[in-house]
Design a protein around this motif. Sequence first.
Motif, short mmCIF file in Angstrom:
data_model
loop_
_atom_site.label_atom_id
_atom_site.label_comp_id
_atom_site.label_asym_id
_atom_site.label_seq_id
_atom_site.Cartn_x
_atom_site.Cartn_y
_atom_site.Cartn_z
N UNK A 39 11.90 32.44 31.32
CA UNK A 39 13.15 32.45 30.57
C UNK A 39 13.99 33.68 30.88
N UNK A 40 13.39 34.74 31.39
CA UNK A 40 14.09 35.98 31.70
C UNK A 40 14.31 36.19 33.20
N UNK A 41 14.04 35.16 34.00
CA UNK A 41 14.24 35.26 35.44
C UNK A 41 13.05 35.80 36.20
N UNK A 42 11.94 36.04 35.53
CA UNK A 42 10.74 36.54 36.20
C UNK A 42 10.08 35.40 36.99
N UNK A 43 9.82 35.59 38.30
CA UNK A 43 9.23 34.51 39.09
C UNK A 43 7.84 34.12 38.59
N UNK A 44 7.62 32.83 38.46
CA UNK A 44 6.31 32.30 38.15
C UNK A 44 5.63 31.80 39.42
N UNK A 258 3.55 20.92 36.54
CA UNK A 258 4.25 19.91 35.75
C UNK A 258 5.76 20.00 35.96
N UNK A 259 6.28 21.22 35.99
CA UNK A 259 7.72 21.41 36.16
C UNK A 259 8.17 20.88 37.52
N UNK A 273 12.69 28.10 33.42
CA UNK A 273 11.85 27.46 32.40
C UNK A 273 11.90 28.26 31.11
N UNK A 274 11.22 27.73 30.11
CA UNK A 274 11.18 28.36 28.79
C UNK A 274 10.04 29.38 28.67
N UNK A 472 10.36 22.20 28.39
CA UNK A 472 10.15 23.38 29.24
C UNK A 472 11.48 23.92 29.75
N UNK A 473 12.60 23.26 29.43
CA UNK A 473 13.91 23.70 29.91
C UNK A 473 14.64 24.45 28.80
N UNK A 474 15.14 25.65 29.07
CA UNK A 474 15.88 26.39 28.03
C UNK A 474 17.06 25.58 27.54
#
Length: 711
Positions: A39-44, A258-259, A273-274, A472-474
């Motif tokens: 949600x803050x732009x941090x890469x997952x 899943x995303x 994502x959220x 999962x979407x903001x």
Amino acid sequence: MAVLSLPVVVGVFLVWLRCGPLPAGLLDAAPQSTVVVDRNGMPLYEALSGDGTRAVALRGDTVPDLAAAATVAAEDHRFWSHPGVDPLATLRAARRNAVEGRIAEGGSTISQQVAKLSLLRSAPDRRRGWTAKIREAVVALRLEHRLTKREILALYLNLASYGNQISGFERASRAYFGTTSGMLTPAQAAFLAGLPQRPTTFNPYRKRDLAVSRQRVILARMVRAGSLTPAAAAEAREERLEFRAGVRPFLAPHFVEMVLAEAGADRPPRIVTTLDAGLQEDVAGIIRTHRPALERHGAANVAVVVLDNTTGEWRAWEGSGDYFDAARGGAINGAIALRQPGSALKPFTYALAFEGGVTPATVLPDVPMHFPTAEPGVVYSPRNYDGRYRGPLRARAALAGSENIPAVSLAAGLGAPALLRFLHRLGFSTFGKSAAHYGLGVTLGNAEVRLDELVTAYAVLARGGEWVRATYRPGGNRGVERRRLMSSRTAFWITDILADDEARAYIFGRGGSLEFPFPVAVKTGTSQAYHDNWTVGYTTRATVGVWVGNFDRRPLRHSSGVTGAAPIFQAVMLAAHRRMGGDGQARALPDESLERRDICALSGEEANSWCPAQRREWIERAAGHVPCSWHHLEEDRVKVAWPAEYRDWARQNGQFEKGPAVRADRAYTPQGAAGAAVAKASGRATRPLQIANPPAGATYLIDPTLRREFQ
């Protein structure tokens, strides 16, 4: 005429050479990898593009000046002046290659390299040779006619390989230096510009010295070209390059899968994502900390989810405890796997009963009981976890202590079909069989559910009875209508009970993993034969669910929801509260329809002067003031007028002293006229012996999943 036609032919040829058509699809957008961020732009995670690389595209107007200058210096110093092919470079390369007897230098311009890379992308198996070189030159000339120089340069920067499965200058900047291309220093830009010539040879993780040597050459060329001052070049040579570790982020892998699956093949280059990466890392650390305790209980797998109650957004998602533990099924997404929830479903039975008129003060039977099943002659005789019977239990104590028999008694009054319909409305998608198949055991968790759906259902209680789709979407639920599934009064009652530490103390004790420095409504569950244990709970802000077990369904050792899942739940809830904030409340305040009254701890009715133990309970204001009918004074002693269904239990537990005076007109007889007749008969000095248990015609079956002491 023939003399005049030659210039015309040459002119037509040159026009065709420059303005002819490009191969179909040549300028289609280059495949880009998809970066999934929190949600803050941090890469997952960054998923590979269609061609198996990681890439982020630049446009002509977004190419940083340093990137352009370094790349031109490295690859094609006459790029800004030639028409797409550089005859001088071609002749120089041909002479050197002939002298050395090998391909020592390439004469291709940046435009020609764009042509080659674009053609290779559309036909990866195309043959190399002079024919291919000529075609690339023709395409390069035509690209120069259609595109600006910066657009061609952007194409090169997007298509070129920078090693380690990285395509594109922008992606390379982020991968090697952890910054965007616009923030690179001259030293960093020159280093990246040197990689496409030989990406494997100049791999900084393996051959740093060679890569730095190449960088020094490019810095010198930039000085000669006037794009870098000698002082800046000297400073760049002194700069020590710090490369990021080659390990790429892969937080919440089950969630990311899943995303990406939902995004499909045509997914965008960036998916927000959220998830909260910080909270996700907290969850991973908590599981690592509790791993030794899990091993002692024989538990290999853990699933944890955290839901934001306000928005319906997932904030954390762990599917197995270790995605890369292939030996124990780490890639399985336990948050959506089907498992038996045990007692974790009980609150919804009570919620449906509260909607029908039952209250937390209503007394429920915790005595030996037998219920008919769909199979003729077979009865269902539930037992409590510890094998004890506690007689009359108020609904508050029965739910807080997770007693089985009162829950089944409530389910019998509601009917399995009605309970199953209610569970479907709460969002459970896994009850695919008929009510007759599940029977009353559904309230004890004999069916299988998903952890994410269980948490979504608990969040309904946290919101005061409103269901919201989990996303999962903001902003995914923005404008989506909420569904009310129960009254706010019912949601408050359930929440108040699940947050009542005193009410569950007679079973769970005090001071354990279910208690917090702020109110939390929490429920545990243990499936048959100890294959699964659960803890689910919530505040007004967050709902947390934890499942502990084994994907191969091996039973746990000496583990229940309290000892297995609860310690992890407690740590995750504290982390969620710290990161998500909240008002420190497990529930909203009750509405004006409720008030606190003194009730009899035994009967649940409004306390009279003789009730030895009293409790405070939330009762509807509209309810009449009817005093306790169980306790009365007789011969200067307080006596209990036990309702018929509790008399055997009272005798067996030494609480039926000298036969109380029973007033049949006031005794609680839920069985109607037959119960009243039994109540009158109970006052006689003698009564014939009767077989109370087992009931006539009962058939008993051994449950192969239960331990012998619980049969």
